[in-house]
Design a protein around this motif. Sequence first.
Motif: not given
Length: 345
Positions: A81, A96, A102, A124, A161-162, A190
């Motif tokens: 993260l 990423l 994330e 998260a 998304s992820i 975010t």
Amino acid sequence: MSKPIQVLLTDDSPTMLQVLTRLLSAQPDVSVVGTARDGEEAVALSRSLKPDVITLDVQMPGMDGLGATERIMSESPCRILMVSGAPDTDLSFRALQAGALEVIAKPQGAPEDVARFGVRLLSAIRLLAEVPLVTQRHEGRSTAPALPPGSRVAGFGLTASIGGPTALASLLWLLPRSLPFPLFIAQHITPGFTVGLHRWLSSLSPLPVEIARATEQPRAGTVYLPPDGHHLRVGPQGELVVERASGSTFPSGDLLLASMARAYGVHSAGAVLSGMGEEGAVGLMAIRRAGGLTFAQEPETCLVAGMPEAALRNKATEQVVSPETLATVLRALEGVQLVPSTPGM
């Protein structure tokens, strides 16, 4: 009771480490197993502690968060993260691409900011702890599907998304400048990071990447992102519609794809890319019912396959493609200019 989530915290600020340690240690389902002051220490502790989740400060002296991510993912893969004090930096998005899952923004210093950050951080960490650990990227095995004769699209929507930024990067850089229709992207992100995503994708794509403006008519060969904290839709006359988002998941892929089905009908097209959960499946089904083209990212190529698998499970599509294969599909499609007064025809 299940085993607590083991977390390794990394930040070059001793004060921030103390705050995060105190915050997380108060949670019965989270255990702080170590703290690191720089990237080198984080890499070493990741090998010895083997935590479930690592938080990495993006900007640190010596080895930064990007360098640490690359080392950790090659030597002792873990769920990472990123915690960024500068949301518009491309370091976060390069991390990423290197395997982090994330990115969230650091608090600005006010007590209420720290409290809100604590809620986001815990959420998260708990979310990432559920993500299957990917130790290596898989090459896609799909081949470009045969398109129905005369397939022509007025616009193509993508939701993710992820793992989405990596898939989008792999797709966009392969597209031609002369793409004959616009692309619309709903990438869950975010708040505060849309500017960074825009800048990063712009550096990778031969196509212009723009932040959508309300009432604008989309242009062929242009990629559109919603403004920060907003949803993006296509209106009944083909115009761009932006609206402030609420809740925890935005921008909405379901909202984008369903609006395209209404506006473009048989000339709508979309794909659901890497991500956790089921978002996007409903909107993709709307496109399929309208007679448009639908695709899902090949699960083996996803960082997280939940969203594509949901689209496949719900019969929103039967076409499975890697990002690279999807680029081949897009290059083969012809555009169509709709008359605004007759949307969907």
